[in-house]
Design a protein around this motif. Structure first.
Motif, PDB file in Angstrom:
ATOM      1  N   TYR A 155      32.345  22.778  50.996  1.00  0.00           N
ATOM      2  CA  TYR A 155      31.398  23.823  50.624  1.00  0.00           C
ATOM      3  C   TYR A 155      31.473  24.218  49.149  1.00  0.00           C
ATOM      4  N   GLU A 156      32.560  23.930  48.482  1.00  0.00           N
ATOM      5  CA  GLU A 156      32.686  24.310  47.075  1.00  0.00           C
ATOM      6  C   GLU A 156      32.459  23.129  46.132  1.00  0.00           C
ATOM      7  N   ALA A 157      32.096  21.953  46.663  1.00  0.00           N
ATOM      8  CA  ALA A 157      31.956  20.763  45.812  1.00  0.00           C
ATOM      9  C   ALA A 157      30.851  20.925  44.781  1.00  0.00           C
ATOM     10  N   PHE A 158      29.814  21.687  45.109  1.00  0.00           N
ATOM     11  CA  PHE A 158      28.691  21.834  44.180  1.00  0.00           C
ATOM     12  C   PHE A 158      29.131  22.383  42.829  1.00  0.00           C
ATOM     13  N   ARG A 159      30.252  23.091  42.808  1.00  0.00           N
ATOM     14  CA  ARG A 159      30.712  23.663  41.539  1.00  0.00           C
ATOM     15  C   ARG A 159      31.102  22.559  40.557  1.00  0.00           C
ATOM     16  N   TYR A 160      31.619  21.454  41.061  1.00  0.00           N
ATOM     17  CA  TYR A 160      31.941  20.341  40.165  1.00  0.00           C
ATOM     18  C   TYR A 160      30.665  19.744  39.576  1.00  0.00           C
ATOM     19  N   ARG A 161      29.651  19.564  40.398  1.00  0.00           N
ATOM     20  CA  ARG A 161      28.362  19.061  39.885  1.00  0.00           C
ATOM     21  C   ARG A 161      27.833  19.983  38.795  1.00  0.00           C
ATOM     22  N   ASP A 162      27.854  21.282  39.051  1.00  0.00           N
ATOM     23  CA  ASP A 162      27.351  22.238  38.061  1.00  0.00           C
ATOM     24  C   ASP A 162      28.199  22.223  36.798  1.00  0.00           C
ATOM     25  N   TYR A 163      29.507  22.038  36.960  1.00  0.00           N
ATOM     26  CA  TYR A 163      30.394  21.932  35.795  1.00  0.00           C
ATOM     27  C   TYR A 163      29.974  20.770  34.906  1.00  0.00           C
ATOM     28  N   VAL A 164      29.682  19.625  35.490  1.00  0.00           N
ATOM     29  CA  VAL A 164      29.304  18.452  34.703  1.00  0.00           C
ATOM     30  C   VAL A 164      27.986  18.714  33.976  1.00  0.00           C
ATOM     31  N   GLN A 181      39.151  17.466  33.350  1.00  0.00           N
ATOM     32  CA  GLN A 181      39.050  16.864  34.675  1.00  0.00           C
ATOM     33  C   GLN A 181      40.386  16.301  35.146  1.00  0.00           C
ATOM     34  N   ILE A 182      41.140  15.751  34.226  1.00  0.00           N
ATOM     35  CA  ILE A 182      42.406  15.123  34.604  1.00  0.00           C
ATOM     36  C   ILE A 182      43.505  16.159  34.796  1.00  0.00           C
ATOM     37  N   ALA A 183      43.496  17.187  33.960  1.00  0.00           N
ATOM     38  CA  ALA A 183      44.608  18.147  34.006  1.00  0.00           C
ATOM     39  C   ALA A 183      44.165  19.536  33.580  1.00  0.00           C
ATOM     40  N   GLY A 184      42.993  19.959  34.005  1.00  0.00           N
ATOM     41  CA  GLY A 184      42.494  21.270  33.593  1.00  0.00           C
ATOM     42  C   GLY A 184      43.409  22.406  33.982  1.00  0.00           C
ATOM     43  N   ASP A 185      44.068  22.291  35.134  1.00  0.00           N
ATOM     44  CA  ASP A 185      44.971  23.349  35.594  1.00  0.00           C
ATOM     45  C   ASP A 185      46.197  23.460  34.706  1.00  0.00           C
ATOM     46  N   GLU A 186      46.533  22.388  33.983  1.00  0.00           N
ATOM     47  CA  GLU A 186      47.712  22.390  33.113  1.00  0.00           C
ATOM     48  C   GLU A 186      47.355  22.689  31.663  1.00  0.00           C
ATOM     49  N   VAL A 187      46.252  22.105  31.167  1.00  0.00           N
ATOM     50  CA  VAL A 187      45.939  22.241  29.741  1.00  0.00           C
ATOM     51  C   VAL A 187      45.140  23.498  29.440  1.00  0.00           C
ATOM     52  N   GLU A 188      44.377  24.033  30.415  1.00  0.00           N
ATOM     53  CA  GLU A 188      43.626  25.276  30.216  1.00  0.00           C
ATOM     54  C   GLU A 188      43.766  26.132  31.485  1.00  0.00           C
ATOM     55  N   PRO A 192      38.492  29.091  34.261  1.00  0.00           N
ATOM     56  CA  PRO A 192      37.994  28.717  35.591  1.00  0.00           C
ATOM     57  C   PRO A 192      37.264  27.378  35.604  1.00  0.00           C
ATOM     58  N   ASP A 193      36.512  27.081  34.537  1.00  0.00           N
ATOM     59  CA  ASP A 193      35.796  25.804  34.488  1.00  0.00           C
ATOM     60  C   ASP A 193      36.758  24.626  34.498  1.00  0.00           C
ATOM     61  N   ALA A 194      37.882  24.775  33.820  1.00  0.00           N
ATOM     62  CA  ALA A 194      38.862  23.693  33.797  1.00  0.00           C
ATOM     63  C   ALA A 194      39.465  23.475  35.175  1.00  0.00           C
ATOM     64  N   LEU A 195      39.595  24.550  35.934  1.00  0.00           N
ATOM     65  CA  LEU A 195      40.089  24.419  37.304  1.00  0.00           C
ATOM     66  C   LEU A 195      39.066  23.684  38.161  1.00  0.00           C
ATOM     67  N   ILE A 196      37.795  24.063  38.014  1.00  0.00           N
ATOM     68  CA  ILE A 196      36.728  23.375  38.747  1.00  0.00           C
ATOM     69  C   ILE A 196      36.700  21.897  38.386  1.00  0.00           C
ATOM     70  N   ALA A 197      36.970  21.593  37.113  1.00  0.00           N
ATOM     71  CA  ALA A 197      36.907  20.204  36.644  1.00  0.00           C
ATOM     72  C   ALA A 197      37.875  19.301  37.387  1.00  0.00           C
ATOM     73  N   THR A 198      39.004  19.839  37.816  1.00  0.00           N
ATOM     74  CA  THR A 198      39.965  19.013  38.551  1.00  0.00           C
ATOM     75  C   THR A 198      39.428  18.621  39.919  1.00  0.00           C
ATOM     76  N   GLY A 199      38.277  19.167  40.301  1.00  0.00           N
ATOM     77  CA  GLY A 199      37.607  18.714  41.512  1.00  0.00           C
ATOM     78  C   GLY A 199      37.292  17.236  41.475  1.00  0.00           C
ATOM     79  N   LEU A 200      37.367  16.618  40.300  1.00  0.00           N
ATOM     80  CA  LEU A 200      37.256  15.155  40.201  1.00  0.00           C
ATOM     81  C   LEU A 200      38.175  14.479  41.206  1.00  0.00           C
ATOM     82  N   PHE A 201      39.367  15.030  41.392  1.00  0.00           N
ATOM     83  CA  PHE A 201      40.355  14.418  42.278  1.00  0.00           C
ATOM     84  C   PHE A 201      40.189  14.864  43.735  1.00  0.00           C
TER      85      PHE A 201
END
Length: 754
Positions: A155-164, A181-188, A192-201
């Motif tokens: 249900y939260e996958a759409f946030r990754y699409r919107d992030y891109v 996307q690779i390490a948003g939770d670590e580098v930023e 919140p957008d960087a956290l969403i970006a890790t949805g790549l995985f």
């Protein structure tokens, strides 16, 4: 079998292969003995070649293209006319057709920079991000469901699409785009957008109702490793999962060394996307609600707890032994691997907990229902849930071990391996340090992100610039965009790709700058028609596949753009961006599928841009299914372009095109006093961005006259013709206009762009 091989020799070779000869990193491998070849060589900026024709090149891109043409004694095509060029660049940059007003303005603009102004307008359009996000989502196999038999929603996958989409519209530097996307939770960590970006995985297929979570975990890691290497490195490292790569210099050990960067990851669906003050206020309000409802919730728990213990026992009993052991331990005593297994398995158990009340005895079920109603009385005191991210973090500061697996089998671990970069790209030892102040991460993914986003990385910018080129010219400089290896296609213009790859970091990794460079080149502006090219006959012999780019390619619109163009033609396109995905109406045959969706209640929600349509793995929007939308299970660098009977049938008989023809006719007939010739002209401009020529006008006038007569004879009720009745318009004539609009959408010109 070649005669020089005896049966015994062949049998020995087969036994060696089956017996695991290739498992050894010391196994002979021809690719390892050769010197490193492009594109594994260091990225160096080539000199712009000198060319004889000094007038044609507008920027260095043209010099590289023209140099190869001159070597083959060829000349490029003349430039496309202004209408054709505007239609092409508008489609390529936004995925939409130009409006009549935009066509008229461009044709009338005689200034030297008229085209450049159009390019700037399109790059600044919010539709730019929507268009180019679609290409990226294909590569990372974006979907909002898990796949497998149940195909559960994410249900939260759409946030990754919107992030891109936002990242492309904001022209986020590509190196930062990768790092987030690779390490948003670590580098930023505070973004919140960087956290969403890790949805790549989190975009991998997942059998969340499985029983062997040790296997499921390994399948997820394999999928993530394969897609990562194809997406960012343009290498088929998945071939090295079971043995040394047969063609590229990638030993099996390198596959699992790369996988070790991802081994610590754990899934999250519970990370709030809100500032600290909002989270604190939410928690305060939740505590107040908990206090008010304590007695009700305690009694409900007392009713459910015995059933919960039964559900837990039944669920755990079918899992693999390691997952069973993990779930039976208190959370604080679990190893990193056990915590990962518990997270994967708990999702299935939690779904069963939601149905526990069904097992209650009748009297307890009645009491539970009363308590539910009583709890509902406090809903007004309960704060609205915070938005959550579908994301990953590390499981903790210590990673589970990574092993090289015999034949890629998780049941056959060999030696333990540490994180490492592919040896063919230098094989340097990663410098891995946990992020400052973060005692929950290993720092592995941030190390990988830093390495990948280096300006001198041999592959990062080459791969992404090849992807850009592919969508503008219909084929990449390397046609196999996910495979730059030995078995991939050889580059047609390696020096040009290296120039673009070195230019990207020089431009601050800003992709819009590179888009601008490409679409303003003379190479991009060429006509697709070769009638005016004096070397066309020679070119057809020496370069029939147009590798040297002596003319522009005619491109078929992709599925999403065909639907969007139909909605633009009818005036129904809803340009609202972002948010929950759209669910258009489905034909009855498709709506009966177990995986189908219910159409949105509001008609305008159904008519949003196609990039926002719900992306399910086990079900495709029917028009998309016939026009080659990828399956969402695998990375898709280049869509297939097929020509099949179902495509023609979907356009001719499909409910979408029929409905849009009616809406388009309604727009055209809004001024009932317009002569048929005026209606025809407006229809052509709406469909093709141009007016009809004399022959087309005459043919359309005759069609309207004859078709209206046939329809009047048949006596079709007006309610079946237009979406809304138009008393001042003859019903038969209105129906003929509908048919004209339908015919225009079924012409090749509607679905192709020159």
């Amino acid at each position: 079998m070649p005669s020089r091989f005896s049966r015994g020799t062949w049998l020995v070779g087969l036994l060696l292969l089956v017996g695991g000869f290739c498992l050894s990193d010391n196994a002979p491998q021809a690719a390892e003995t050769k010197a490193a070849a492009w594109p594994l060589t260091p990225l160096l900026r080539p000199a712009v070649p000198a060319v004889k024709d000094k007038q044609w090149p507008r920027n260095p891109v043209d010099a590289f293209v023209l140099y190869k043409l001159e070597q083959a004694n060829l000349v490029p095509n003349p430039a496309a006319d202004k209408r054709t060029l505007l239609r092409r660049v508008t489609y390529d940059l936004t995925g939409l057709p130009p409006t009549s007003a935009e066509v008229d303005a461009f044709v009338a603009d005689r200034s030297a920079d008229a085209y450049e102004k159009v390019v700037e307008r399109l790059l600044a359009s919010p539709h730019f991000g929507e268009r180019w996000a679609q290409h990226w989502l294909d590569v990372v196999r974006y979907a909002e469901t898990e796949g497998f038999k149940l195909d559960r929603m994410r249900y939260e996958a759409f946030r990754y699409r919107d992030y891109v989409i936002r990242a492309f519209n904001d022209d986020m530097p590509y190196d930062r785009f990768l790092r987030q996307q690779i390490a948003g939770d670590e580098v930023e960590p505070d973004n919140p957008d960087a956290l969403i970006a890790t949805g790549l995985f989190r975009l991998h297929p997942e059998e969340s109702n499985g029983s062997n979570y040790k296997q499921i975990r390994q399948e997820i890691l394999d999928d993530v490793t394969d897609v990562f290497s194809a997406t960012f490195l343009g290498l088929t490292m998945g071939c090295a999962r079971c043995h040394n790569h047969k063609f590229d210099p990638i030993p099996q050990k390198d596959y699992f060394r790369l996988q070790a960067f991802f081994t610590p990851m754990v899934q999250h669906d519970d990370l709030p996307l809100a500032p600290q003050d909002v989270r604190q206020r939410y928690e305060k309000e939740m505590n107040a609600w908990r206090e008010k409802t304590r007695d009700v919730r305690v009694e409900m728990d007392q009713l459910l707890n015995p059933v919960g213990r039964e559900v837990f026992k039944e669920s755990v009993a079918v899992f693999d032994l390691e997952t069973q052991d993990a779930l039976k331990l208190p959370a604080e005593k679990r190893s990193p691997l056990q915590r990962q297994l518990a997270v994967l398995a708990t999702k299935q158990i939690d779904r069963k907990y939601l149905k526990m009340h069904r097992r209650l005895t009748p009297d307890k079920k009645e009491r539970f229902s009363q308590l539910q109603q009583k709890l509902g009385d406090y809903d007004s005191a309960k704060p609205r849930p915070l938005p959550m991210a579908m994301a990953v973090t590390d499981v903790g500061p210590v990673s589970p071990a990574t092993f090289r697996l015999a034949n890629g089998n998780y049941l056959k671990p060999l030696e333990e391996v540490q994180p490492g970069y592919p040896s063919c790209l230098g094989g340097e030892t990663p410098i891995i340090q946990p992020p400052p102040g973060d005692d929950h991460s290993t720092g592995r993914r941030s190390a990988l992100a830093r390495w990948l986003s280096r300006a001198d990385h041999p592959l990062t910018s080459r791969v992404v610039m090849n992807r850009l080129w592919l969508h503008y010219f219909g084929q990449g400089i390397v046609a196999t965009a996910n495979d730059f290896g030995v078995m991939g296609d050889k580059p047609t213009h390696p020096e040009l790709l290296d120039y673009l790859a070195t230019e990207l970091p020089r431009q601050g990794w800003k992709l819009k700058s590179m888009h601008r460079t490409i679409v303003t080149s003379s190479a991009y502006r060429q006509s697709s028609r070769d009638a005016a090219n004096p070397t066309a006959a020679l070119a057809a012999k020496v370069d029939p596949e147009n590798h040297l780019l002596w003319h522009a390619r005619t491109k078929r619109r992709d599925a999403e753009a065909i639907r969007d163009a139909a909605l633009v033609f009818s005036g129904r396109l809803n340009e609202r961006m972002y948010g929950l995905s759209a669910q258009p109406a489905l034909p009855k045959a498709a709506a009966d599928s177990r995986y189908a969706w219910y159409a949105d209640d509001k008609a305008e929600d159904r008519d949003r841009r196609s990039v926002y349509i719900l992306a399910k793995r086990n079900f495709q929007y029917p028009l998309f299914a016939v026009f080659d939308v990828p399956d969402r299970f695998n990375s898709c660098p280049t869509r297939s372009i097929t020509t099949t009977a179902p495509q023609a049938l979907a356009m001719l008989n499909g409910e979408l095109t029929m409905a849009q023809a009616r809406y388009a006719a309604g727009r055209l007939l809004a001024r009932p006093n317009d002569a048929p010739r005026d209606v025809i002209r407006k229809a052509y401009f709406a469909a093709y961005g141009r007016g009809p020529d004399a022959d087309e006008t005459l043919a359309a006038e005759r069609f309207l006259q004859k078709q209206a007569k046939r329809i009047a004879t048949a006596g079709i009720p007006s309610a079946e013709i237009l979406p809304e009745p138009m008393p001042r318009v003859d019903a038969a004539y209105a129906a003929a206009v509908v048919d004209l609009c339908h015919a225009l959408m079924n012409a090749a010109e509607f679905i192709t762009v020159e």
